[in-house]
Design a protein around this motif. Structure first.
Motif, mmCIF file in Angstrom:
data_model
loop_
_atom_site.group_PDB
_atom_site.id
_atom_site.type_symbol
_atom_site.label_atom_id
_atom_site.label_comp_id
_atom_site.label_asym_id
_atom_site.label_seq_id
_atom_site.Cartn_x
_atom_site.Cartn_y
_atom_site.Cartn_z
ATOM 1 N N VAL A 116 83.553 85.201 77.575
ATOM 2 C CA VAL A 116 83.783 84.341 76.412
ATOM 3 C C VAL A 116 83.177 85.013 75.199
ATOM 4 N N SER A 117 83.991 85.266 74.192
ATOM 5 C CA SER A 117 83.465 85.912 72.993
ATOM 6 C C SER A 117 84.273 85.526 71.764
ATOM 7 N N PRO A 118 83.579 85.046 70.712
ATOM 8 C CA PRO A 118 84.309 84.733 69.481
ATOM 9 C C PRO A 118 84.817 86.008 68.817
ATOM 10 N N LEU A 119 84.190 87.148 69.137
ATOM 11 C CA LEU A 119 84.555 88.422 68.495
ATOM 12 C C LEU A 119 85.204 89.390 69.483
ATOM 13 N N LEU A 120 85.927 88.835 70.450
ATOM 14 C CA LEU A 120 86.542 89.670 71.498
ATOM 15 C C LEU A 120 87.404 90.778 70.884
ATOM 16 N N ILE A 121 88.185 90.412 69.870
ATOM 17 C CA ILE A 121 89.107 91.369 69.243
ATOM 18 C C ILE A 121 88.330 92.308 68.309
ATOM 19 N N ILE A 160 82.484 82.021 57.777
ATOM 20 C CA ILE A 160 82.555 82.441 59.183
ATOM 21 C C ILE A 160 84.014 82.679 59.575
ATOM 22 N N LEU A 161 84.900 81.770 59.140
ATOM 23 C CA LEU A 161 86.330 81.940 59.429
ATOM 24 C C LEU A 161 86.841 83.267 58.875
ATOM 25 N N LYS A 162 86.354 83.612 57.694
ATOM 26 C CA LYS A 162 86.778 84.867 57.047
ATOM 27 C C LYS A 162 86.299 86.084 57.830
ATOM 28 N N ALA A 163 85.068 85.995 58.370
ATOM 29 C CA ALA A 163 84.489 87.136 59.091
ATOM 30 C C ALA A 163 85.140 87.330 60.457
ATOM 31 N N GLN A 164 85.683 86.243 61.025
ATOM 32 C CA GLN A 164 86.347 86.358 62.322
ATOM 33 C C GLN A 164 87.768 86.865 62.129
ATOM 34 N N ALA A 165 88.328 87.395 63.204
ATOM 35 C CA ALA A 165 89.713 87.872 63.137
ATOM 36 C C ALA A 165 90.613 86.726 62.694
ATOM 37 N N SER A 166 91.661 87.055 61.973
ATOM 38 C CA SER A 166 92.579 86.008 61.547
ATOM 39 C C SER A 166 93.269 85.428 62.780
ATOM 40 N N ARG A 167 93.730 84.213 62.650
ATOM 41 C CA ARG A 167 94.453 83.574 63.753
ATOM 42 C C ARG A 167 95.608 84.447 64.217
ATOM 43 N N GLY A 181 88.563 82.506 70.591
ATOM 44 C CA GLY A 181 89.132 81.491 69.711
ATOM 45 C C GLY A 181 88.223 81.393 68.505
ATOM 46 N N GLY A 182 88.758 80.918 67.414
ATOM 47 C CA GLY A 182 87.955 80.799 66.202
ATOM 48 C C GLY A 182 86.888 79.728 66.340
ATOM 49 N N ILE A 183 86.010 79.666 65.363
ATOM 50 C CA ILE A 183 84.951 78.657 65.342
ATOM 51 C C ILE A 183 85.593 77.261 65.397
ATOM 52 N N GLY A 184 85.037 76.374 66.231
ATOM 53 C CA GLY A 184 85.550 75.009 66.305
ATOM 54 C C GLY A 184 86.875 74.865 67.028
ATOM 55 N N SER A 185 87.316 75.929 67.733
ATOM 56 C CA SER A 185 88.602 75.845 68.437
ATOM 57 C C SER A 185 88.462 75.113 69.772
ATOM 58 N N GLY A 186 87.240 75.089 70.304
ATOM 59 C CA GLY A 186 87.024 74.442 71.598
ATOM 60 C C GLY A 186 86.872 75.425 72.748
ATOM 61 N N LYS A 187 86.610 76.707 72.430
ATOM 62 C CA LYS A 187 86.511 77.694 73.521
ATOM 63 C C LYS A 187 85.322 77.410 74.437
ATOM 64 N N SER A 188 84.224 76.864 73.886
ATOM 65 C CA SER A 188 83.057 76.563 74.730
ATOM 66 C C SER A 188 83.375 75.452 75.726
ATOM 67 N N PRO A 205 94.535 74.075 64.875
ATOM 68 C CA PRO A 205 94.871 74.128 63.444
ATOM 69 C C PRO A 205 93.583 74.232 62.620
ATOM 70 N N GLN A 206 93.630 75.027 61.537
ATOM 71 C CA GLN A 206 92.405 75.283 60.772
ATOM 72 C C GLN A 206 91.691 74.020 60.249
ATOM 73 N N PRO A 207 92.393 73.004 59.744
ATOM 74 C CA PRO A 207 91.675 71.802 59.282
ATOM 75 C C PRO A 207 90.849 71.163 60.406
ATOM 76 N N LEU A 208 91.384 71.228 61.641
ATOM 77 C CA LEU A 208 90.688 70.670 62.795
ATOM 78 C C LEU A 208 89.467 71.533 63.146
ATOM 79 N N GLN A 209 89.621 72.863 63.064
ATOM 80 C CA GLN A 209 88.485 73.771 63.301
ATOM 81 C C GLN A 209 87.328 73.440 62.354
#
Length: 207
Positions: A117-122, A161-168, A15-22, A139-143
């Protein structure tokens, strides 16, 4: 890979940064699932005394080390964010080491399924060692709001960071399951429990 009855299948959780995956991963741990965190593995491979750290210091110079010999992540991040080829150099060094660390840790799992668990799984190609993918989405504003609250960082850095991660879209395209985490923690926990009971019925992560 040995796929006997006793070998746990592997769920990729991303999941992206701030998505709550942790927070989701923590609930799976409480439910008795063996969880391997790719971020922990990536920190461990650059601990002082391990070969990767010496190579990083040699390549980028002593400015990437703190006074106590630990890696200065902020300094390194600043260097590689501006220089894509430097990021590629670092990834080429670290990805195989991290992959080995993750594989060794997953191999010790005794739960019916294990989670990576990996933010960069993809992006990091770690998808290949999983049998199923769960994406925690928000939703991105919440992230952005969650990350600013948690990391005391600037909105500009969060955007980078959002840009460096895979797009939603890219993440969701690879998802077998999607957990939309736009409510409270109690709701997130109930969704994780629902998925956990479903996962216990699966053989090899698929059927």
């Amino acid at each position: 890979m040995n796929t006997s009855v006793n070998t746990p299948w592997v769920l990729g959780l991303t999941g992206g940064i701030g998505s709550g995956k942790s927070a989701a991963a923590q609930r799976f741990i409480e439910l008795g699932v063996h969880v391997v965190d790719a971020d922990h593995a990536s920190r461990w491979v650059v601990e002082p005394g391990r070969p990767a750290l010496a190579q990083i210091a040699e390549h980028f110079g002593p400015g990437v080390l703190q006074a106590d010999g630990q890696l200065d992540r902020g300094a390194l991040r600043a260097l590689i964010f501006q220089e894509p080829q430097e990021r590629r150099w670092l990834e080429a060094l670290l990805h195989p080491l991290i992959a080995r660390e993750i594989a060794d840790n997953l191999a010790s799992a005794t739960s019916p399924y294990a989670i990576l668990v990996s933010p960069l799984l993809i992006e990091a190609g770690q998808r290949a060692i999983t049998q199923r993918v769960l994406v925690v989405d928000a939703p991105q504003p919440l992230q952005i709001a969650r990350t600013l609250l948690r990391d005391q960082t600037s909105e500009e850095q969060v955007q980078a960071i959002l840009k460096a991660q895979a797009s939603r879209e890219e993440r969701l395209r690879h998802a077998d399951d999607v957990l939309v985490n736009d409510r409270d923690l109690a709701w997130l926990h109930s969704e994780v429990e629902r998925l956990h009971h479903f996962y216990l019925t699966l053989r090899g992560g698929q059927s």
